[in-house]
Design a protein around this motif. Structure first.
Motif, PDB file in Angstrom:
ATOM      1  N   PHE A 415       0.826  -1.214   0.000  1.00  0.00           N
ATOM      2  CA  PHE A 415       0.000   0.000   0.000  1.00  0.00           C
ATOM      3  C   PHE A 415       0.858   1.261   0.000  1.00  0.00           C
ATOM      4  CE2 PHE A 415       0.499  -1.149   4.518  1.00  0.00           C
ATOM      5  CZ  PHE A 415       0.932   0.055   5.071  1.00  0.00           C
ATOM      6  N   THR A 416       0.210   2.354  -0.347  1.00  0.00           N
ATOM      7  CA  THR A 416       0.833   3.671  -0.239  1.00  0.00           C
ATOM      8  C   THR A 416       0.191   4.379   0.947  1.00  0.00           C
ATOM      9  OG1 THR A 416       1.080   3.714  -2.621  1.00  0.00           O
ATOM     10  CG2 THR A 416       1.349   5.810  -1.481  1.00  0.00           C
ATOM     11  N   LEU A 417       1.041   4.968   1.763  1.00  0.00           N
ATOM     12  CA  LEU A 417       0.594   5.608   2.998  1.00  0.00           C
ATOM     13  C   LEU A 417      -0.036   6.969   2.692  1.00  0.00           C
ATOM     14  CD1 LEU A 417       1.015   4.916   6.012  1.00  0.00           C
ATOM     15  CD2 LEU A 417       3.037   6.345   5.947  1.00  0.00           C
ATOM     16  N   ASP A 418      -1.207   7.218   3.250  1.00  0.00           N
ATOM     17  CA  ASP A 418      -1.828   8.542   3.088  1.00  0.00           C
ATOM     18  C   ASP A 418      -1.555   9.401   4.325  1.00  0.00           C
ATOM     19  OD1 ASP A 418      -3.424  10.623   2.097  1.00  0.00           O
ATOM     20  OD2 ASP A 418      -5.147   9.892   3.220  1.00  0.00           O
ATOM     21  N   ALA A 419      -1.681   8.808   5.506  1.00  0.00           N
ATOM     22  CA  ALA A 419      -1.434   9.564   6.745  1.00  0.00           C
ATOM     23  C   ALA A 419      -1.121   8.580   7.855  1.00  0.00           C
ATOM     24  CB  ALA A 419      -2.670  10.389   7.114  1.00  0.00           C
ATOM     25  N   MET A 420      -0.469   9.098   8.898  1.00  0.00           N
ATOM     26  CA  MET A 420      -0.056   8.219   9.997  1.00  0.00           C
ATOM     27  C   MET A 420      -0.015   9.018  11.290  1.00  0.00           C
ATOM     28  SD  MET A 420       3.475   6.072  10.141  1.00  0.00           S
ATOM     29  CE  MET A 420       3.928   5.065  11.550  1.00  0.00           C
ATOM     30  N   GLU A 421      -0.427   8.366  12.389  1.00  0.00           N
ATOM     31  CA  GLU A 421      -0.321   8.981  13.723  1.00  0.00           C
ATOM     32  C   GLU A 421       0.260   7.959  14.690  1.00  0.00           C
ATOM     33  OE1 GLU A 421      -4.504  11.481  13.356  1.00  0.00           O
ATOM     34  OE2 GLU A 421      -4.321   9.996  14.952  1.00  0.00           O
ATOM     35  N   VAL A 422       0.990   8.461  15.681  1.00  0.00           N
ATOM     36  CA  VAL A 422       1.448   7.601  16.772  1.00  0.00           C
ATOM     37  C   VAL A 422       1.061   8.272  18.086  1.00  0.00           C
ATOM     38  CG1 VAL A 422       3.411   6.425  17.822  1.00  0.00           C
ATOM     39  CG2 VAL A 422       3.396   6.829  15.355  1.00  0.00           C
ATOM     40  N   TRP A 423       0.405   7.500  18.942  1.00  0.00           N
ATOM     41  CA  TRP A 423      -0.057   8.000  20.244  1.00  0.00           C
ATOM     42  C   TRP A 423       0.637   7.230  21.367  1.00  0.00           C
ATOM     43  CZ3 TRP A 423      -3.742  11.888  20.815  1.00  0.00           C
ATOM     44  CH2 TRP A 423      -4.416  12.271  19.640  1.00  0.00           C
ATOM     45  N   ALA A 424       1.293   7.952  22.282  1.00  0.00           N
ATOM     46  CA  ALA A 424       1.812   7.308  23.492  1.00  0.00           C
ATOM     47  C   ALA A 424       0.627   7.030  24.402  1.00  0.00           C
ATOM     48  CB  ALA A 424       2.801   8.231  24.194  1.00  0.00           C
ATOM     49  N   VAL A 425       0.617   5.869  25.055  1.00  0.00           N
ATOM     50  CA  VAL A 425      -0.500   5.546  25.956  1.00  0.00           C
ATOM     51  C   VAL A 425       0.029   5.348  27.373  1.00  0.00           C
ATOM     52  CG1 VAL A 425      -1.967   4.576  24.158  1.00  0.00           C
ATOM     53  CG2 VAL A 425      -0.377   3.077  25.341  1.00  0.00           C
ATOM     54  N   GLY A 426      -0.795   5.756  28.356  1.00  0.00           N
ATOM     55  CA  GLY A 426      -0.364   5.662  29.748  1.00  0.00           C
ATOM     56  C   GLY A 426       0.591   6.796  30.085  1.00  0.00           C
ATOM     57  N   ASP A 427       1.327   6.636  31.171  1.00  0.00           N
ATOM     58  CA  ASP A 427       2.232   7.701  31.599  1.00  0.00           C
ATOM     59  C   ASP A 427       3.547   7.634  30.839  1.00  0.00           C
ATOM     60  OD1 ASP A 427       0.485   8.807  33.512  1.00  0.00           O
ATOM     61  OD2 ASP A 427       0.905   7.114  34.837  1.00  0.00           O
ATOM     62  N   THR A 428       4.051   8.805  30.462  1.00  0.00           N
ATOM     63  CA  THR A 428       5.307   8.862  29.713  1.00  0.00           C
ATOM     64  C   THR A 428       6.447   8.376  30.600  1.00  0.00           C
ATOM     65  OG1 THR A 428       4.352  10.952  28.992  1.00  0.00           O
ATOM     66  CG2 THR A 428       6.503  10.385  28.085  1.00  0.00           C
ATOM     67  N   PRO A 429       7.329   7.515  30.082  1.00  0.00           N
ATOM     68  CA  PRO A 429       8.440   7.045  30.913  1.00  0.00           C
ATOM     69  C   PRO A 429       9.346   8.207  31.313  1.00  0.00           C
ATOM     70  CG  PRO A 429       8.702   6.312  28.626  1.00  0.00           C
ATOM     71  CD  PRO A 429       7.352   6.933  28.739  1.00  0.00           C
ATOM     72  N   GLU A 430       9.966   8.097  32.492  1.00  0.00           N
ATOM     73  CA  GLU A 430      10.822   9.166  33.023  1.00  0.00           C
ATOM     74  C   GLU A 430      11.912   9.568  32.036  1.00  0.00           C
ATOM     75  OE1 GLU A 430      10.496  10.886  36.026  1.00  0.00           O
ATOM     76  OE2 GLU A 430       8.551   9.893  35.836  1.00  0.00           O
ATOM     77  N   THR A 431      12.462   8.575  31.318  1.00  0.00           N
ATOM     78  CA  THR A 431      13.622   8.833  30.452  1.00  0.00           C
ATOM     79  C   THR A 431      13.254   9.615  29.199  1.00  0.00           C
ATOM     80  OG1 THR A 431      13.180   6.679  29.479  1.00  0.00           O
ATOM     81  CG2 THR A 431      14.892   6.772  31.167  1.00  0.00           C
ATOM     82  N   ALA A 432      11.962   9.649  28.894  1.00  0.00           N
ATOM     83  CA  ALA A 432      11.572  10.229  27.593  1.00  0.00           C
ATOM     84  C   ALA A 432      11.604  11.740  27.623  1.00  0.00           C
ATOM     85  CB  ALA A 432      10.168   9.763  27.212  1.00  0.00           C
ATOM     86  N   GLY A 433      12.830  12.305  27.495  1.00  0.00           N
ATOM     87  CA  GLY A 433      12.985  13.750  27.292  1.00  0.00           C
ATOM     88  C   GLY A 433      12.274  14.626  28.300  1.00  0.00           C
ATOM     89  N   LYS A 434      12.964  15.538  28.880  1.00  0.00           N
ATOM     90  CA  LYS A 434      12.366  16.442  29.867  1.00  0.00           C
ATOM     91  C   LYS A 434      11.817  17.674  29.165  1.00  0.00           C
ATOM     92  CE  LYS A 434      13.214  14.064  33.508  1.00  0.00           C
ATOM     93  NZ  LYS A 434      12.405  12.954  33.050  1.00  0.00           N
ATOM     94  N   LYS A 435      10.953  18.395  29.870  1.00  0.00           N
ATOM     95  CA  LYS A 435      10.408  19.643  29.323  1.00  0.00           C
ATOM     96  C   LYS A 435      11.530  20.655  29.128  1.00  0.00           C
ATOM     97  CE  LYS A 435       5.729  19.515  31.000  1.00  0.00           C
ATOM     98  NZ  LYS A 435       4.743  20.110  31.855  1.00  0.00           N
ATOM     99  N   GLY A 436      11.255  21.647  28.299  1.00  0.00           N
ATOM    100  CA  GLY A 436      12.236  22.700  28.111  1.00  0.00           C
ATOM    101  C   GLY A 436      13.313  22.287  27.119  1.00  0.00           C
ATOM    102  N   LYS A 437      13.118  21.129  26.485  1.00  0.00           N
ATOM    103  CA  LYS A 437      14.063  20.671  25.483  1.00  0.00           C
ATOM    104  C   LYS A 437      13.938  21.614  24.282  1.00  0.00           C
ATOM    105  CE  LYS A 437      12.855  17.166  23.223  1.00  0.00           C
ATOM    106  NZ  LYS A 437      12.317  15.900  22.838  1.00  0.00           N
ATOM    107  N   LYS A 438      15.058  22.025  23.710  1.00  0.00           N
ATOM    108  CA  LYS A 438      14.980  22.977  22.590  1.00  0.00           C
ATOM    109  C   LYS A 438      14.430  22.304  21.345  1.00  0.00           C
ATOM    110  CE  LYS A 438      18.087  26.737  23.563  1.00  0.00           C
ATOM    111  NZ  LYS A 438      19.172  27.554  23.024  1.00  0.00           N
ATOM    112  N   SER A 439      13.677  23.063  20.595  1.00  0.00           N
ATOM    113  CA  SER A 439      13.172  22.562  19.317  1.00  0.00           C
ATOM    114  C   SER A 439      14.320  22.541  18.308  1.00  0.00           C
ATOM    115  CB  SER A 439      12.076  23.499  18.820  1.00  0.00           C
ATOM    116  OG  SER A 439      12.018  23.486  17.424  1.00  0.00           O
TER     117      SER A 439
END
Length: 474
Positions: A415-439
């Motif tokens: 198939f050819t992809l038209d659109a895609m989303e990824v949703w984290a579920v539950g609480d974000t793990p501690e290691t997954a990047g802290k706030k204030g991370k620069k764009s």
């Protein structure tokens, strides 16, 4: 005296409710009886208060938009009317007595399958059984439509809305079909398609179905609590109502419409491990973050368990639940809680078979191993595969995917992809990047300059991760 038997049954049902629940139910009955315009409304001794169908519907339309669609008010009324009181000739009165009202509430909210089933049979058809599959289908679709409507009306969608999700009408039909596919005849066969609609189902079959498909009871409870606005403020002891809809994070104010519809969110969420059902957070959207495999990896790696949903060019919607954080490595990862699912044209979840442990796979920039994101099956024959050459994918499952027993999920095998989303579920793990991370746009002035040259500086804001909204973001 007949009155004694009546008051005993009534007292037994009343005693299932806590004192504050009892006063809530009394209050609702009085309000409804008051709008019936019965003379007894002001003087209970002079005439017994009763409730009519007109009063139930008037309560709904007293507001500009009704909390409950009209067909559901009529079904609730038929359910209340079906309660036989000792010493009363049943079904003749068009009015609902307080005893009937309380017993109805008690059976539907606190009762066992046997107590619920009599009412549900009459809500499906006021004559009671046996029922045609088509009648059960209409009831189930009404039920789901009413749940979506009432949660939206009461602003209980927890950050989701009818505006930021796919239209629910096809989702209502898909969820109803999926729930109806659990109807089993006494010999164990499951009629399907047009055969299902014409089959007669006896009470025992419908009772077994309500017992095995918990959504029916949960949806009825939501309709009573939120639709009639009774017991809605009291904490619910059951998580299935609490986490019926997960809190939605990361979509608000970004002008994106999710690939999910509300019925699909409710259904997929109910299959997640219990500790992950309270929150979904948008990690990646091809419409926001661009169509690039490296962008996808950057947004999903090490972010905890998540749901991937894909739309192919033929409009089919499908995806998978990854029980672990995605890691880029040449080995399979994950565990047997992973599953694949389809959202459109059918709604279904496919869980692991035990055949192999090829749950999830993510690789990028390797010479020797396939590069892409996959779930189930094996290299070259995944149940779900997105190639690192972004935009291409496959679902090769002839006849079924070995890991999840899923069929081909996409319209075409490749198939050819038209659109895609990824949703984290539950609480974000501690290691997954802290706030204030620069764009990336702050870190790389060249990227910023290129965007400005392309006249895209204003959209660049859309590429930033949203500031985490407060808990009460509805």
């Amino acid at each position: 005296k007949m009155g004694n038997a009546e008051s005993n049954a009534y007292q037994n049902h009343l005693s299932r409710f806590l004192p504050e629940e009892q006063s809530d139910i009394d209050g609702l009955f009085d309000t409804l009886a008051g709008s019936s315009g019965s003379s007894g409304a002001k003087n209970a001794k002079a005439a017994k208060k009763t409730v009519t169908l007109a009063a139930l519907q008037a309560r709904q339309s007293a507001h500009t938009r009704e909390p409950l669609p009209e067909p559901m008010s009529a079904r609730l009324y038929n359910g209340m009317k079906s309660i036989d009181l000792p010493g009363k000739s049943s079904g003749l009165s068009e009015q609902i007595a307080k005893e009937q009202f309380v017993i109805f509430m008690s059976n539907l909210l606190k009762g066992n399958a046997d107590e619920k089933i009599s009412i549900i049979m009459r809500m499906i058809d006021k004559k009671g059984g046996p029922l045609k599959g088509k009648q059960i289908q209409e009831f189930t679709e009404d039920l789901i439509t009413s749940v979506v409507h009432v949660l939206s009306y009461r602003k209980e969608l927890k950050g989701w809305s009818l505006e930021n999700t796919r239209d629910s009408s096809s989702g209502v039909k898909a969820l109803a079909s999926e729930l109806l596919s659990e109807l089993k005849l006494p010999d164990g066969t499951k009629p399907a398609g047009s055969q299902l609609l014409d089959t007669n189902f006896e009470r025992s079959v419908i009772e077994d179905w309500v017992y095995r498909v918990p959504q029916i009871s949960v949806f009825l409870s939501v309709i009573i609590r939120q639709g009639l606005h009774v017991l809605h403020s009291l904490p619910d002891q059951t998580n299935d109502i609490l986490n019926l809809v997960p809190h939605c994070k990361g979509i608000k104010g970004r002008g994106v419409v999710s690939l999910f519809d509300i019925p699909a969110i409710i259904y997929i969420n109910s299959h997640l491990p219990a500790e992950m059902q309270h929150k979904w957070q948008l990690l990646f959207s091809s419409r926001l973050h661009g169509e690039s495999f490296s962008q996808l990896c950057a947004h999903v790696v090490n972010k905890g368990p998540c749901i991937v949903i894909i739309k192919d060019l033929d409009g089919f919607l499908f995806g998978g639940f990854a029980s672990h954080s995605w890691e880029v490595k040449p080995q399979f990862q994950g565990d047997n809680r992973c599953f694949l699912f389809s959202v459109f044209p059918t709604l279904a979840v496919y869980t692991y078979t035990g055949y192999n442990d090829h749950y999830m796979y993510l690789n990028h920039g390797q010479q020797t191993m396939p590069n892409g994101l996959g779930m189930g099956g094996q290299h070259g024959y995944f149940g779900l595969w997105i190639d690192s050459d972004y935009g291409k994918g496959h679902s090769k499952a002839k006849p079924r995917c070995t890991t999840y027993n899923s069929p081909q999920l996409s319209a075409k095998e490749d198939f050819t992809l038209d659109a895609m989303e990824v949703w984290a579920v539950g609480d974000t793990p501690e290691t997954a990047g802290k706030k204030g991370k620069k764009s990336i746009l702050d870190v790389d002035p060249q990227a910023q300059a290129l965007l400005e040259m392309a006249g895209k500086s204003r959209q660049s804001e859309g590429l930033r991760e949203p500031v985490e909204e407060d808990e009460d973001d509805d």
